[in-house]
Write a protein that holds these residues in place. Structure first.
Motif, PDB file in Angstrom:
ATOM      1  N   GLU A 271      -0.412 -62.776  21.643  1.00 23.54           N
ATOM      2  CA  GLU A 271      -1.469 -62.381  20.720  1.00 23.54           C
ATOM      3  C   GLU A 271      -0.975 -61.357  19.702  1.00 23.54           C
ATOM      4  OE1 GLU A 271      -4.197 -59.017  22.691  1.00 23.54           O
ATOM      5  OE2 GLU A 271      -4.020 -60.802  23.958  1.00 23.54           O
ATOM      6  N   LEU A 272       0.217 -60.771  19.969  1.00 20.68           N
ATOM      7  CA  LEU A 272       0.775 -59.772  19.060  1.00 20.68           C
ATOM      8  C   LEU A 272       2.282 -59.743  19.226  1.00 20.68           C
ATOM      9  CD1 LEU A 272       0.129 -57.399  17.059  1.00 20.68           C
ATOM     10  CD2 LEU A 272       0.179 -55.893  19.063  1.00 20.68           C
ATOM     11  N   TRP A 273       2.984 -59.472  18.116  1.00 22.65           N
ATOM     12  CA  TRP A 273       4.445 -59.367  18.102  1.00 22.65           C
ATOM     13  C   TRP A 273       4.779 -58.035  17.458  1.00 22.65           C
ATOM     14  CZ3 TRP A 273       7.904 -63.567  15.303  1.00 22.65           C
ATOM     15  CH2 TRP A 273       9.235 -63.420  15.709  1.00 22.65           C
ATOM     16  N   VAL A 274       5.397 -57.125  18.210  1.00 22.72           N
ATOM     17  CA  VAL A 274       5.671 -55.789  17.689  1.00 22.72           C
ATOM     18  C   VAL A 274       7.170 -55.527  17.626  1.00 22.72           C
ATOM     19  CG1 VAL A 274       3.522 -54.960  18.741  1.00 22.72           C
ATOM     20  CG2 VAL A 274       5.693 -54.564  19.910  1.00 22.72           C
ATOM     21  N   GLY A 275       7.561 -54.588  16.764  1.00 25.08           N
ATOM     22  CA  GLY A 275       8.952 -54.171  16.712  1.00 25.08           C
ATOM     23  C   GLY A 275       9.442 -53.891  15.313  1.00 25.08           C
ATOM     24  N   ASP A 276      10.730 -53.557  15.225  1.00 28.63           N
ATOM     25  CA  ASP A 276      11.356 -53.390  13.910  1.00 28.63           C
ATOM     26  C   ASP A 276      11.989 -54.689  13.435  1.00 28.63           C
ATOM     27  OD1 ASP A 276      13.781 -53.597  15.367  1.00 28.63           O
ATOM     28  OD2 ASP A 276      13.882 -51.429  15.595  1.00 28.63           O
ATOM     29  N   PHE A 277      12.015 -55.699  14.310  1.00 27.10           N
ATOM     30  CA  PHE A 277      12.499 -57.039  14.015  1.00 27.10           C
ATOM     31  C   PHE A 277      13.953 -57.055  13.537  1.00 27.10           C
ATOM     32  CE2 PHE A 277       7.889 -57.079  13.656  1.00 27.10           C
ATOM     33  CZ  PHE A 277       7.598 -58.025  14.629  1.00 27.10           C
ATOM     34  N   ASP A 278      14.742 -56.123  14.126  1.00 26.57           N
ATOM     35  CA  ASP A 278      16.170 -56.105  13.806  1.00 26.57           C
ATOM     36  C   ASP A 278      16.950 -57.095  14.666  1.00 26.57           C
ATOM     37  OD1 ASP A 278      15.924 -54.774  16.211  1.00 26.57           O
ATOM     38  OD2 ASP A 278      17.333 -53.175  15.698  1.00 26.57           O
TER      39      ASP A 278
ATOM     40  N   ALA B 165      13.150 -49.144  11.877  1.00 26.36           N
ATOM     41  CA  ALA B 165      14.231 -49.114  12.861  1.00 26.36           C
ATOM     42  C   ALA B 165      14.483 -47.705  13.363  1.00 26.36           C
ATOM     43  CB  ALA B 165      15.494 -49.707  12.254  1.00 26.36           C
ATOM     44  N   ASP B 166      14.327 -46.706  12.497  1.00 25.07           N
ATOM     45  CA  ASP B 166      14.501 -45.303  12.890  1.00 25.07           C
ATOM     46  C   ASP B 166      13.186 -44.782  13.455  1.00 25.07           C
ATOM     47  OD1 ASP B 166      17.129 -45.318  12.014  1.00 25.07           O
ATOM     48  OD2 ASP B 166      16.602 -44.638  10.003  1.00 25.07           O
ATOM     49  N   LYS B 167      13.022 -44.940  14.766  1.00 27.43           N
ATOM     50  CA  LYS B 167      11.783 -44.516  15.418  1.00 27.43           C
ATOM     51  C   LYS B 167      12.120 -43.872  16.745  1.00 27.43           C
ATOM     52  CE  LYS B 167      10.993 -49.228  17.202  1.00 27.43           C
ATOM     53  NZ  LYS B 167      12.316 -49.727  16.768  1.00 27.43           N
ATOM     54  N   ASP B 168      11.161 -43.194  17.342  1.00 23.20           N
ATOM     55  CA  ASP B 168      11.428 -42.433  18.570  1.00 23.20           C
ATOM     56  C   ASP B 168      10.944 -43.140  19.823  1.00 23.20           C
ATOM     57  OD1 ASP B 168       8.736 -42.165  18.187  1.00 23.20           O
ATOM     58  OD2 ASP B 168       8.728 -39.969  18.073  1.00 23.20           O
ATOM     59  N   ALA B 169      10.819 -44.460  19.772  1.00 22.85           N
ATOM     60  CA  ALA B 169      10.413 -45.250  20.943  1.00 22.85           C
ATOM     61  C   ALA B 169      11.008 -46.639  20.806  1.00 22.85           C
ATOM     62  CB  ALA B 169       8.892 -45.337  21.049  1.00 22.85           C
ATOM     63  N   THR B 170      11.278 -47.284  21.936  1.00 23.58           N
ATOM     64  CA  THR B 170      11.768 -48.660  21.897  1.00 23.58           C
ATOM     65  C   THR B 170      10.624 -49.606  21.538  1.00 23.58           C
ATOM     66  OG1 THR B 170      11.289 -49.058  24.233  1.00 23.58           O
ATOM     67  CG2 THR B 170      13.475 -48.137  23.698  1.00 23.58           C
ATOM     68  N   ASP B 171      10.996 -50.804  21.118  1.00 22.94           N
ATOM     69  CA  ASP B 171       9.971 -51.804  20.824  1.00 22.94           C
ATOM     70  C   ASP B 171       9.149 -52.120  22.072  1.00 22.94           C
ATOM     71  OD1 ASP B 171      10.840 -52.062  18.151  1.00 22.94           O
ATOM     72  OD2 ASP B 171      12.406 -53.460  18.759  1.00 22.94           O
ATOM     73  N   GLY B 172       9.813 -52.117  23.241  1.00 20.61           N
ATOM     74  CA  GLY B 172       9.095 -52.363  24.488  1.00 20.61           C
ATOM     75  C   GLY B 172       8.059 -51.293  24.770  1.00 20.61           C
ATOM     76  N   ALA B 173       8.429 -50.028  24.530  1.00 19.93           N
ATOM     77  CA  ALA B 173       7.490 -48.927  24.759  1.00 19.93           C
ATOM     78  C   ALA B 173       6.300 -49.028  23.809  1.00 19.93           C
ATOM     79  CB  ALA B 173       8.201 -47.593  24.587  1.00 19.93           C
ATOM     80  N   ILE B 174       6.556 -49.442  22.582  1.00 19.26           N
ATOM     81  CA  ILE B 174       5.462 -49.630  21.621  1.00 19.26           C
ATOM     82  C   ILE B 174       4.531 -50.741  22.103  1.00 19.26           C
ATOM     83  CG2 ILE B 174       4.934 -50.435  19.277  1.00 19.26           C
ATOM     84  CD1 ILE B 174       7.535 -48.979  18.396  1.00 19.26           C
ATOM     85  N   ALA B 175       5.101 -51.826  22.618  1.00 19.59           N
ATOM     86  CA  ALA B 175       4.289 -52.927  23.133  1.00 19.59           C
ATOM     87  C   ALA B 175       3.431 -52.483  24.312  1.00 19.59           C
ATOM     88  CB  ALA B 175       5.191 -54.093  23.542  1.00 19.59           C
ATOM     89  N   VAL B 176       4.011 -51.666  25.184  1.00 21.20           N
ATOM     90  CA  VAL B 176       3.264 -51.147  26.338  1.00 21.20           C
ATOM     91  C   VAL B 176       2.067 -50.330  25.870  1.00 21.20           C
ATOM     92  CG1 VAL B 176       3.362 -49.428  28.199  1.00 21.20           C
ATOM     93  CG2 VAL B 176       5.129 -51.195  28.026  1.00 21.20           C
ATOM     94  N   GLU B 177       2.284 -49.432  24.915  1.00 25.41           N
ATOM     95  CA  GLU B 177       1.194 -48.589  24.436  1.00 25.41           C
ATOM     96  C   GLU B 177       0.099 -49.422  23.777  1.00 25.41           C
ATOM     97  OE1 GLU B 177       0.708 -45.435  25.154  1.00 25.41           O
ATOM     98  OE2 GLU B 177       2.566 -45.580  26.317  1.00 25.41           O
ATOM     99  N   GLU B 178       0.499 -50.470  23.065  1.00 26.93           N
ATOM    100  CA  GLU B 178      -0.497 -51.332  22.432  1.00 26.93           C
ATOM    101  C   GLU B 178      -1.312 -52.072  23.490  1.00 26.93           C
ATOM    102  OE1 GLU B 178      -2.906 -53.043  19.748  1.00 26.93           O
ATOM    103  OE2 GLU B 178      -1.463 -51.428  19.361  1.00 26.93           O
ATOM    104  N   ALA B 179      -0.652 -52.522  24.561  1.00 33.93           N
ATOM    105  CA  ALA B 179      -1.372 -53.205  25.640  1.00 33.93           C
ATOM    106  C   ALA B 179      -2.372 -52.264  26.303  1.00 33.93           C
ATOM    107  CB  ALA B 179      -0.381 -53.743  26.668  1.00 33.93           C
ATOM    108  N   ILE B 180      -1.952 -51.029  26.552  1.00 35.80           N
ATOM    109  CA  ILE B 180      -2.864 -50.054  27.160  1.00 35.80           C
ATOM    110  C   ILE B 180      -4.024 -49.758  26.219  1.00 35.80           C
ATOM    111  CG2 ILE B 180      -3.057 -47.662  27.953  1.00 35.80           C
ATOM    112  CD1 ILE B 180      -0.209 -47.929  29.062  1.00 35.80           C
ATOM    113  N   ARG B 181      -3.727 -49.665  24.923  1.00 33.50           N
ATOM    114  CA  ARG B 181      -4.794 -49.437  23.941  1.00 33.50           C
ATOM    115  C   ARG B 181      -5.804 -50.575  23.948  1.00 33.50           C
ATOM    116  NH1 ARG B 181      -6.538 -50.386  18.958  1.00 33.50           N
ATOM    117  NH2 ARG B 181      -5.028 -52.043  18.557  1.00 33.50           N
TER     118      ARG B 181
END
Length: 213
Positions: free
Chosen positions: A45-52, A72-88
Motif C-alpha cells: 500500500e506504500l513504498w518508502v525510501g530514498d530509492f537509491d 539519501a542524507d537522512k538519520d534513519a534507514t528506509d526500513g526504520a521509516i517504513a516501521v514508523e509509517e506502519a505504526i502511524r
C-alpha cells in the motif's frame, strides 16, 4: 489486531510458512524491499525510501503504488521509516521480512530496533523465510513453532527469571548472564512459551522448511 509486513532489501526465501504468516497483513515496502513483492504475491500500500537501490524495472512494475520519498542524507534507514509509517497507520504487530543475514551491521541494528518496537508495546518478528527472530523483553512470549525447530535465546543483557517450556531442555526461572551459551541450540517440541522477569535478548529459530512453489 492490525498487522503490517515490512519488505526489506535483504535475502528472503518464500516458504509456505512465510506465506501463511503474512496472510491478511498490510504491506509496506522499504526501497529495494519491493523486489520481494512479486514472489510473495502482494502489492504494498506504500513504498518508502530514498530509492537509491530500487531498480528502474521495479519503478515501472509498481508505478501505481504510492511513494514517500526521502533524501539519501537522512538519520534513519528506509526500513526504520517504513516501521514508523506502519505504526502511524495503526500497526499492533510488525513482521520485518528480509532483514536477517547479509550485512552484520544492518542485521544487528534491526535486532536492536525490534527490541525498541517491543518496548513500545507493538509485537514484532523478523524473518528471512529460513530464519526467524523475536525480541525478548520482560513478560510472556508465545512462539508457534513446528516440532524439531532449532531455537536459541541470545542474551543482549543479563537475563533474570528466564523460563522456557515446550522445548527439549526446558528452563525454570533461570538467570542467564550476558555471553552465556546456556540457551543456544535448544529444540522445540511444538509451540514454545518463554517468560522473562528482567533483561532483554533475541530468540532465533530455524523451522524446517521447503521453498514455496
Amino acid at each position: 489486531m492490525t498487522c503490517f509486513a515490512i519488505l526489506l532489501g535483504g535475502d528472503l526465501t518464500v516458504t509456505a510458512r512465510l506465506r501463511h504468516q503474512i496472510t491478511g497483513a498490510r504491506i509496506i515496502a522499504a526501497d529495494s524491499g519491493m523486489m520481494h513483492a512479486a514472489a510473495l504475491r502482494v502489492v504494498p500500500e506504500l513504498w518508502v525510501g530514498d530509492f537509491d537501490s530500487a531498480g528502474s524495472e521495479l519503478a515501472v512494475q509498481y508505478a501505481e503504488v504510492p511513494r514517500a520519498t526521502f533524501p539519501a542524507d537522512k538519520d534513519a534507514t528506509d526500513g526504520a521509516i517504513a516501521v514508523e509509517e506502519a505504526i502511524r497507520r495503526g500497526a499492533r504487530e510488525l513482521m520485518l521480512l528480509g532483514g536477517l543475514g547479509g550485512q552484520t551491521d544492518h542485521t544487528a541494528g534491526l535486532l536492536g530496533q525490534s527490541l525498541d518496537i517491543a518496548r513500545r508495546g507493538v509485537g514484532c518478528s523478523l524473518s528471512s523465510g529460513t530464519e526467524e527472530a523475536w525480541p525478548v523483553i520482560p513478560g510472556r512470549l508465545a512462539l508457534d513453532l513446528p516440532a524439531e525447530t532449532r531455537l536459541s535465546v541470545i542474551a543482549f543483557s543479563d537475563l533474570a527469571g528466564l523460563s522456557l517450556t515446550g522445548v527439549k531442555w526446558p528452563l525454570e526461572n533461570r538467570d542467564v548472564k550476558l555471553g552465556s551459551t546456556l540457551t543456544l541450540s535448544n529444540v522445540a517440541l511444538g509451540p514454545v512459551t518463554l517468560t522473562l522477569a528482567a533483561g532483554h535478548g533475541i530468540a532465533i529459530a530455524y523451522p524446517p522448511f521447503s521453498a514455496d512453489d
